[in-house]
Design a protein around this motif. Structure first.
Motif, PDB file in Angstrom:
ATOM      1  N   LYS A 194      -6.763   2.530  -5.778  1.00 34.43           N
ATOM      2  CA  LYS A 194      -8.187   2.856  -5.877  1.00 34.43           C
ATOM      3  C   LYS A 194      -9.017   2.160  -4.813  1.00 34.43           C
ATOM      4  O   LYS A 194     -10.134   2.587  -4.520  1.00 34.43           O
ATOM      5  N   THR A 195      -8.511   1.080  -4.239  1.00 41.51           N
ATOM      6  CA  THR A 195      -9.253   0.338  -3.215  1.00 41.51           C
ATOM      7  C   THR A 195      -8.438   0.295  -1.932  1.00 41.51           C
ATOM      8  O   THR A 195      -7.221   0.524  -1.925  1.00 41.51           O
ATOM      9  N   TRP A 196      -9.123  -0.037  -0.828  1.00 39.67           N
ATOM     10  CA  TRP A 196      -8.436  -0.137   0.453  1.00 39.67           C
ATOM     11  C   TRP A 196      -7.376  -1.239   0.415  1.00 39.67           C
ATOM     12  O   TRP A 196      -6.281  -1.068   0.980  1.00 39.67           O
ATOM     13  N   ALA A 197      -7.663  -2.328  -0.231  1.00 43.02           N
ATOM     14  CA  ALA A 197      -6.688  -3.413  -0.334  1.00 43.02           C
ATOM     15  C   ALA A 197      -5.442  -2.935  -1.075  1.00 43.02           C
ATOM     16  O   ALA A 197      -4.305  -3.219  -0.664  1.00 43.02           O
ATOM     17  N   TYR A 227     -13.572  10.039   6.747  1.00 45.43           N
ATOM     18  CA  TYR A 227     -13.525   9.604   5.350  1.00 45.43           C
ATOM     19  C   TYR A 227     -13.731   8.092   5.263  1.00 45.43           C
ATOM     20  O   TYR A 227     -14.543   7.594   4.462  1.00 45.43           O
ATOM     21  N   HIS A 228     -12.990   7.371   6.098  1.00 45.17           N
ATOM     22  CA  HIS A 228     -13.056   5.910   6.043  1.00 45.17           C
ATOM     23  C   HIS A 228     -14.442   5.406   6.446  1.00 45.17           C
ATOM     24  O   HIS A 228     -15.013   4.522   5.779  1.00 45.17           O
ATOM     25  N   ALA A 320     -11.711   3.199  -2.148  1.00 43.87           N
ATOM     26  CA  ALA A 320     -12.977   2.506  -1.921  1.00 43.87           C
ATOM     27  C   ALA A 320     -12.759   1.325  -0.977  1.00 43.87           C
ATOM     28  O   ALA A 320     -11.706   0.687  -0.992  1.00 43.87           O
ATOM     29  N   VAL A 321     -13.766   1.051  -0.155  1.00 45.34           N
ATOM     30  CA  VAL A 321     -13.680  -0.083   0.774  1.00 45.34           C
ATOM     31  C   VAL A 321     -14.611  -1.194   0.303  1.00 45.34           C
ATOM     32  O   VAL A 321     -15.615  -0.952  -0.390  1.00 45.34           O
TER      33      VAL A 321
END
Length: 440
Positions: A194-197, A227-228, A320-321
């Protein structure tokens, strides 16, 4: 730098014909759905129009339908099957004129001249913006029919915001995100990040297991980076930068660029990426070792068809970022059905549009065309696994390339800079931002 001329031309073409699919005849043809000999199973009509005594609701009604498909395509076959069943139940005949993909080039003049057709297909953006003065207000009919429960709110809300009323019925939705091979994820013990990490961790896990995390053809490099970047600064800010420049003045650009530089350096792109379309995406099917691709939903059928494979596809929203301005919006679009403002049979036309896109006929349309069902209560074909869930949870649609296409004069050179980013040509995110500024 490596020239990607073919990919640039392909990307430019996709901005105008993303949802249409492929192929069409140059000349329009007419078809009237064959009279039904038995009552076909299908969707439901919802109008309260009284039927003539002893007859059917729409006996004597003929609807002329301008279609962007051809009669040989799966979508055209689904249309004719729905029309046959609709006539059996209601008495209304549907006459198709197969305009093909060029319909978008003739609709404005045809609508202005009030040519005699009742219904037509086109991208929902054009229906809601370009043709708003020529299409019927479907709001009341939709409310009476309970259309909200048979469609995606993201398209209804966006179209209504643009037009000031509901101007169309969604026929064939599209959604973009991270499409992945579920078998590879299962083998690696990965759940959808769900997250970039979490995404970076998933990529490392795949790499450690001998997989290549992400396919990327240069044609879709702007879609991936768009997108990013939109996660970091929002689509409106991307549009402003694409139009007027000033990339280095927004710290989110350098941050997004640096994250992609780190991604490439970590070895998370598939071998050869960014590659010439469709070489990289095809490796998902040809090698069985590439885990993911960021694109719109049609890519799943493309890969399966091109490679003769049956990938066990899944989809999750772009991650998500950290500190992002917009971590929830999703690329979404739709071919839709408009009804002419001057049609004398607007209710019958709406009933047929709903009949086609929901219930059993809506399921048939999705199954034949291997597309996302327009009715979220229907079941997506296996190649579209996860798409319905993502669309149901989408509240704000992003456009193709998330604002990078705002400047038609610059998109090709912007793409070249982005491709160089994925080729590893920039040492830092700041260098990447400066390269974009140099285009203005």
């Amino acid at each position: 730098m490596k020239k990607k001329t073919l990919s640039v031309l392909l990307a430019a073409a996709m901005t105008t014909g993303l949802l249409a699919g492929c192929g069409s005849g140059d000349k329009a043809a007419e078809t009237t759905a064959p009279a039904a000999t038995t009552k076909a199973e299908s969707g439901e009509t919802t109008a309260e129009t009284a039927a003539p005594e002893g007859g059917k609701k729409y006996d004597g009604v003929e609807l002329t339908y301008w279609s962007m498909w051809t009669s040989q395509e799966p979508q055209g076959q689904a249309l004719m099957q729905a029309a046959e069943a609709f006539e059996a139940e209601t008495g209304a005949k549907v006459k198709f004129e197969w305009k093909g993909r060029e319909t978008k080039n003739i609709l404005s003049s045809a609508l202005e001249a009030q040519e005699k057709f009742d219904m037509f297909e086109d991208d929902y953006t054009r229906i809601s913006k370009n043709y708003v003065n020529y299409v019927a207000d479907l709001t009341a009919m939709a409310e009476e029919a309970g259309y909200a429960d048979k469609s995606y709110s993201v398209f209804n809300n966006q179209a209504t915001e643009w037009a000031g009323f509901l101007p169309c019925v969604t026929e064939q939705p599209s959604v973009g995100g991270v499409f992945y091979n579920k078998d590879i994820f299962d083998d690696c013990g990965i759940t959808a990040p769900k997250t970039w990490a979490e995404f970076m961790t998933a990529c490392q896990t795949m790499k450690d297991k001998g997989y290549q995390p992400l396919a990327l053809d240069s044609t879709y490099a702007p879609f991936l980076f768009g997108y990013h970047l939109s996660r970091h600064i929002g689509q409106a800010a991307v549009e402003e930068l694409a139009t007027n420049g000033g990339w280095s003045s927004n710290p989110g650009v350098a941050k997004a660029g640096q994250e992609m530089i780190d991604f490439v350096k970590a070895g998370y792109l598939a071998d050869g990426a960014p590659d010439e379309y469709p070489a990289s995406q095809n490796k998902i099917g040809l090698t069985g070792k590439v885990g993911m691709v960021v694109c719109a939903n049609y890519i799943t059928s493309e890969v399966n068809t091109n490679t003769g494979s049956e990938i066990n596809w899944g989809l999750f929203a772009y991650p998500a970022v950290d500190g992002g301005v917009d971590n929830s919006s999703t690329f979404a679009g739709a071919n839709s059905i408009g009804i002419t403002k001057y049609s004398e049979n607007q209710q019958a036309a709406f009933d047929f549009a709903l009949y086609l896109t929901s219930g059993k006929q809506g399921q048939n349309f999705a199954d034949l065309s291997l597309s996302i069902p327009a009715d979220p209560s229907n079941t997506a074909p296996a190649v579209q696994n996860g798409t319905t869930e993502v669309l149901v949870n989408t509240t704000a649609p992003l456009s193709w390339n998330m604002g990078l296409n705002a400047n038609a004069d610059k998109i090709s050179v912007i793409q070249e800079v982005i491709v160089k980013l994925y080729e590893g040509s920039y040492a830092t995110g700041d260098d990447f931002a400066k390269a974009l500024d140099a285009l203005y």
